[in-house]
Design a protein around this motif. Structure first.
Motif, PDB file in Angstrom:
ATOM      1  N   ILE A   1      -8.522  -0.489  -7.087  1.00 18.37           N
ATOM      2  CA  ILE A   1      -7.145  -0.109  -7.964  1.00 18.37           C
ATOM      3  C   ILE A   1      -6.509   1.217  -7.743  1.00 18.37           C
ATOM      4  O   ILE A   1      -7.183   1.992  -8.092  1.00 18.37           O
ATOM      5  N   GLY A   2      -5.321   1.219  -7.531  1.00 14.64           N
ATOM      6  CA  GLY A   2      -4.697   2.611  -7.255  1.00 14.64           C
ATOM      7  C   GLY A   2      -3.118   2.476  -7.292  1.00 14.64           C
ATOM      8  O   GLY A   2      -2.748   1.339  -7.199  1.00 14.64           O
TER       9      GLY A   2
ATOM     10  N   PHE B   1       0.898  -1.269  -0.043  1.00 16.32           N
ATOM     11  CA  PHE B   1      -0.006  -0.154  -0.083  1.00 16.32           C
ATOM     12  C   PHE B   1       0.540   1.221  -0.218  1.00 16.32           C
ATOM     13  O   PHE B   1       0.641   2.163  -0.646  1.00 16.32           O
ATOM     14  N   LEU B   2       1.897   1.137   1.008  1.00 12.28           N
ATOM     15  CA  LEU B   2       2.698   2.420   0.943  1.00 12.28           C
ATOM     16  C   LEU B   2       3.376   2.827  -0.279  1.00 12.28           C
ATOM     17  O   LEU B   2       3.892   4.246  -0.293  1.00 12.28           O
ATOM     18  N   ASN B   3       3.726   1.860  -0.789  1.00 11.66           N
ATOM     19  CA  ASN B   3       4.589   2.252  -2.253  1.00 11.66           C
ATOM     20  C   ASN B   3       3.835   2.118  -3.413  1.00 11.66           C
ATOM     21  O   ASN B   3       4.494   2.146  -4.617  1.00 11.66           O
ATOM     22  N   SER B   4       2.522   2.701  -3.288  1.00 13.20           N
ATOM     23  CA  SER B   4       1.580   2.243  -4.566  1.00 13.20           C
ATOM     24  C   SER B   4       1.317   3.636  -5.031  1.00 13.20           C
ATOM     25  O   SER B   4       0.574   3.672  -6.052  1.00 13.20           O
ATOM     26  N   GLY B   5       2.013   4.507  -4.632  1.00 14.70           N
ATOM     27  CA  GLY B   5       1.716   6.147  -5.055  1.00 14.70           C
ATOM     28  C   GLY B   5       1.925   6.238  -6.614  1.00 14.70           C
ATOM     29  O   GLY B   5       1.421   7.231  -7.211  1.00 14.70           O
TER      30      GLY B   5
ATOM     31  N   ILE C   1       0.308   0.914 -10.272  1.00 16.69           N
ATOM     32  CA  ILE C   1      -0.934   0.390 -10.316  1.00 16.69           C
ATOM     33  C   ILE C   1      -1.138  -0.895  -9.685  1.00 16.69           C
ATOM     34  O   ILE C   1      -0.733  -1.774 -10.095  1.00 16.69           O
ATOM     35  N   ARG C   2      -1.877  -0.800  -8.427  1.00 17.38           N
ATOM     36  CA  ARG C   2      -2.070  -1.862  -7.483  1.00 17.38           C
ATOM     37  C   ARG C   2      -3.488  -2.276  -7.013  1.00 17.38           C
ATOM     38  O   ARG C   2      -4.097  -1.414  -7.073  1.00 17.38           O
TER      39      ARG C   2
END
Length: 308
Positions: free
Chosen positions: A105-106, A72-76, A79-80
């Motif tokens: 998805i983000g 989550f923290l490295n999804s900025g 596309i995850r």
């Protein structure tokens, strides 16, 4: 003589009064179909191989646990895929087909996916809207998401405001939320507490914790208030408005307005696409404790600097 290009003055006044504004038919029929088709293709492309089975939850209070793993923290800038809580069984495996298990998805669809980049960064109508609204002087775009609200398990999102999660000094978050399907009382439509952006100052911000993960940190000047009683909470719930939101509607969401959505209890999905804007420096400072951080490879794109 008005210089407005897209919004009317009545719409602008309504946004500032209520803290949100619905713009029906912002997306054309063809635009909706293109975004729906791409959304379904992304779901089809989802693979469980190597996925950490990260579930997405927001909870109803600052005490509830929020997602905070590395995925989550490295999804900025990626596309995850994040799963519905109720889609993962006690054995840690999906209890339904993958296309009905993904919560969202983000968080860089607006940068990395051509379909959503056109809607978010290369959309001249949206740029005209942003200029009319004058909410930002130099808006930057971040945190894009497809949110699915899967049938019968699409999770409830409790009362919150967006500036808590995308904190700037001063607060400047603004949400752009596109209904890709009809949003109804049974499939998790948005509801708002009108005017709450003026009466409910921010009390905390969602941060990366030094020890890892995420949590809430009180703002230095936040006033401490007693926890409302059940009857008081019920009275506030009665003041919430759930406006009709057919497919194609764009909802503008002030970063400080309180809003929420209930669990999807229907047999139908509720696809939506959303992203946010914040003010850029020097007009506002983006907090370096925020969970989502720009990277050298992918700084936040400036809306008015991106060309089609």
């Amino acid at each position: 003589m008005s210089n407005l290009q897209f919004l009317t003055q009545d719409q602008i006044d309504q946004f500032h009064r209520d803290g949100y504004l619905l713009i029906p038919n912002f997306l054309s029929h063809d635009g909706i179909q293109e975004m729906m088709a791409r959304s379904k293709q992304l779901l089809d492309d989802f693979t469980l191989e190597g996925h950490p089975m990260t579930k997405f939850t927001t909870g109803d209070s600052t005490e509830d646990k929020h997602v905070g793993d590395d995925y989550f923290l490295n999804s900025g800038d990626k596309i995850r895929y994040f799963l519905e809580e109720d889609a993962v069984g006690p054995d840690g495996k999906l209890n339904r087909p993958k296309v009905l298990a993904v919560n969202k998805i983000g968080h860089a669809l607006h940068e990395l996916d051509p379909t959503f980049r056109r809607v978010s960064l290369q959309n001249e109508r949206l740029k005209a809207l942003a200029k009319d609204l004058q909410f930002h002087k130099d808006p930057a775009v971040l945190q894009s998401m497809l949110i699915f609200k899967q049938p019968e398990i699409g999770g409830k999102v409790g009362e919150h405001n967006d500036s808590t999660f995308l904190y700037t000094d001063p607060p400047t978050a603004l949400g752009f939320w596109f209904a890709l399907e009809d949003c109804t009382p049974t499939n998790g439509a948005l509801s708002f507490l009108p005017g709450s952006h003026k009466t409910n100052p921010l009390k905390s911000r969602f941060v990366r914790l030094p020890q890892g993960g995420t949590g809430f940190e009180p703002l230095p000047d936040a006033a401490t208030e007693e926890t409302p009683t059940t009857s008081e909470s019920n009275k506030e719930d009665d003041k919430y408005i759930q406006p009709p939101c057919p497919a194609g509607t764009l909802v503008l969401i002030h970063g400080s307005v309180l809003h929420k959505s209930e669990k999807n209890t229907s047999t139908k999905t509720r696809y939506a696409y959303t992203f946010h804007m914040i003010e850029s420096e020097p007009y506002a400072q983006y907090d370096d404790k925020n969970w989502l951080q720009p990277t050298k490879e992918m700084p936040f794109s400036k809306l008015f600097a991106v060309h089609a």
